[in-house]
Design a protein around this motif. Structure first.
Motif, mmCIF file in Angstrom:
data_model
loop_
_atom_site.group_PDB
_atom_site.id
_atom_site.type_symbol
_atom_site.label_atom_id
_atom_site.label_comp_id
_atom_site.label_asym_id
_atom_site.label_seq_id
_atom_site.Cartn_x
_atom_site.Cartn_y
_atom_site.Cartn_z
ATOM 1 N N ARG A 90 0.781 -1.247 0.000
ATOM 2 C CA ARG A 90 0.000 0.000 0.000
ATOM 3 C C ARG A 90 0.806 1.286 0.000
ATOM 4 O O ARG A 90 0.476 2.230 -0.681
ATOM 5 N N LYS B 88 -2.481 -6.725 15.846
ATOM 6 C CA LYS B 88 -1.116 -7.026 15.387
ATOM 7 C C LYS B 88 -0.142 -6.003 15.976
ATOM 8 O O LYS B 88 1.010 -5.926 15.574
ATOM 9 N N ASN C 16 -1.908 -11.769 12.933
ATOM 10 C CA ASN C 16 -1.092 -11.175 11.877
ATOM 11 C C ASN C 16 -1.887 -10.430 10.821
ATOM 12 O O ASN C 16 -1.311 -9.793 9.942
ATOM 13 N N GLY C 17 -3.188 -10.512 10.854
ATOM 14 C CA GLY C 17 -3.992 -9.817 9.848
ATOM 15 C C GLY C 17 -5.442 -10.223 10.019
ATOM 16 O O GLY C 17 -5.777 -11.005 10.916
ATOM 17 N N GLU D 84 -10.183 -7.853 12.136
ATOM 18 C CA GLU D 84 -11.620 -7.580 12.328
ATOM 19 C C GLU D 84 -12.450 -8.830 12.563
ATOM 20 O O GLU D 84 -13.569 -8.763 13.072
ATOM 21 N N ASP E 113 -6.469 -1.722 15.908
ATOM 22 C CA ASP E 113 -5.977 -1.864 14.542
ATOM 23 C C ASP E 113 -6.002 -0.516 13.817
ATOM 24 O O ASP E 113 -6.562 0.458 14.311
ATOM 25 N N ILE E 114 -5.399 -0.548 12.640
ATOM 26 C CA ILE E 114 -5.370 0.630 11.772
ATOM 27 C C ILE E 114 -6.757 0.874 11.174
ATOM 28 O O ILE E 114 -7.412 -0.068 10.721
ATOM 29 N N VAL E 115 -7.176 2.128 11.173
ATOM 30 C CA VAL E 115 -8.379 2.513 10.435
ATOM 31 C C VAL E 115 -7.917 3.525 9.383
ATOM 32 O O VAL E 115 -7.246 4.507 9.718
ATOM 33 N N THR F 174 -9.913 4.118 5.697
ATOM 34 C CA THR F 174 -11.194 4.655 5.209
ATOM 35 C C THR F 174 -12.341 4.293 6.152
ATOM 36 O O THR F 174 -13.413 4.888 6.081
ATOM 37 N N GLY F 175 -12.146 3.294 6.986
ATOM 38 C CA GLY F 175 -13.211 2.828 7.885
ATOM 39 C C GLY F 175 -14.080 1.742 7.241
ATOM 40 O O GLY F 175 -14.991 1.203 7.863
ATOM 41 N N ARG F 176 -13.741 1.410 5.984
ATOM 42 C CA ARG F 176 -14.571 0.430 5.251
ATOM 43 C C ARG F 176 -14.525 -0.962 5.852
ATOM 44 O O ARG F 176 -15.560 -1.628 5.943
ATOM 45 N N THR F 177 -13.357 -1.383 6.272
ATOM 46 C CA THR F 177 -13.237 -2.760 6.798
ATOM 47 C C THR F 177 -14.082 -2.911 8.056
ATOM 48 O O THR F 177 -14.788 -3.908 8.229
HETATM 49 C C1 PRP Z 1 -5.423 -2.815 7.294
HETATM 50 C C2 PRP Z 1 -5.966 -2.776 8.709
HETATM 51 C C3 PRP Z 1 -7.452 -2.869 8.496
HETATM 52 C C4 PRP Z 1 -7.646 -2.147 7.171
HETATM 53 C C5 PRP Z 1 -8.156 -0.757 7.430
HETATM 54 O O1 PRP Z 1 -5.358 -4.125 6.883
HETATM 55 O O2 PRP Z 1 -5.427 -3.835 9.471
HETATM 56 O O3 PRP Z 1 -7.861 -4.199 8.388
HETATM 57 O O4 PRP Z 1 -6.376 -2.078 6.538
HETATM 58 O O5 PRP Z 1 -8.388 -0.048 6.220
HETATM 59 P P1 PRP Z 1 -9.790 0.661 5.942
HETATM 60 O O6 PRP Z 1 -10.155 1.468 7.146
HETATM 61 O O7 PRP Z 1 -9.517 1.525 4.738
HETATM 62 O O8 PRP Z 1 -10.796 -0.404 5.621
HETATM 63 P P2 PRP Z 1 -4.507 -4.632 5.650
HETATM 64 O O9 PRP Z 1 -5.234 -4.351 4.385
HETATM 65 O O10 PRP Z 1 -3.141 -4.073 5.742
HETATM 66 O O11 PRP Z 1 -4.532 -6.191 5.819
HETATM 67 P P3 PRP Z 1 -4.412 -7.170 7.060
HETATM 68 O O12 PRP Z 1 -5.806 -7.564 7.403
HETATM 69 O O13 PRP Z 1 -3.608 -8.284 6.492
HETATM 70 O O14 PRP Z 1 -3.721 -6.486 8.189
#
Ligand code: PRP
Length: 213
Positions: free
Chosen positions: A12, A116, A138-139, A142, A155-157, A159-162
């Motif tokens: 990314r 992670k 490791n990934g 959610e 975790d990382i947010v 766009t918030g879509r996930t």
């Molecule tokens: C990252 C993070 C979330 C997602 C957030 O995952 O861990 O799952 O991106 O992005 P969003 O808010 O735009 O939806 P990544 O795609 O790096 O994959 P991972 O699940 O393997 O950690």
């Protein structure tokens, strides 16, 4: 002029980092974006790129096999490595948050947090006086609340879509994240002029982009 080795994150962040270097006047080949090569020499610039997993960029820089690198603040906070943070590149901006199923509270006796980022999560919950059990994944973090593995995720947010597509809501904003330019402390001393020039060129572009935003 001594050669500069730059550790770049694959995936990314790569595209934005590549664009930034191009705008800063570096003559990088277009095929670099598509290539599967992990080491790319640019003799005209006297630069060598190492393409690494984002989590590994600070490892290469700390060990001095890369002089500088581009790493997410999330990775830097998590790993706490001995590297100099030279510049906030203001790319790949996102944040770390806790999230979970809507209208739920954490288990009072043994709250479980899937992440992670075990260091960041541990520090955060310690800071707010919560004793938690960290479950390191490791990934696809959610999944954890959805299948009953954890009360919350950290975790990382972006766009918030996930979160949304998996029916989760955000609870606490923990810290902002963006990509940083980092340097090995010894390289910074020995190749100071080259690194300072790179920082200056990148800083100019970053400032211009912030102004235009
Ligand atoms: C990252 C993070 C979330 C997602 C957030 O995952 O861990 O799952 O991106 O992005 P969003 O808010 O735009 O939806 P990544 O795609 O790096 O994959 P991972 O699940 O393997 O950690």
């Amino acid at each position: 002029m001594s050669e500069l080795t730059i550790a770049m994150p694959k995936g990314r962040i790569f595209e934005e980092a590549y664009e930034l270097l191009i705008q800063a006047g570096f003559n990088l080949p277009a095929e670099m974006e598509m290539s599967r090569k992990l080491m790319i020499e640019i003799p005209e610039e006297n630069i060598r790129f190492i393409l690494a997993k984002p989590m590994d960029v600070p490892v290469y820089v700390e060990h001095g096999v890369a002089d500088i690198g581009i790493a997410g603040k999330d990775v830097l906070l998590e790993q706490g490595r001995t590297v100099h943070e030279l510049l906030d590149l203001k790319i790949s901006e996102c944040y770390i948050a806790s999230a979970g199923l809507p209208n739920t509270t954490m288990d009072e006796i043994a709250p479980r947090i899937a992440t992670k980022y075990p260091e960041i999560a541990t520090k955060y919950y310690k800071g707010i006086g919560e004793q938690v059990e960290i479950i390191e994944l490791n990934g696809s973090i959610e999944l954890a609340p959805m299948i009953g593995l954890a009360d919350r995720i950290v975790d990382i947010v972006s766009t918030g879509r996930t979160l949304k597509e998996n029916g989760l809501v955000e609870y606490e904003h923990i810290t902002d994240v963006s990509s940083r330019l980092i340097a090995n402390p010894v390289s910074y001393r020995l190749k100071g002029a080259r690194i300072t020039d790179l920082v200056r060129r990148l800083k100019k572009i970053v400032n211009e982009q912030v102004k235009d935003a």
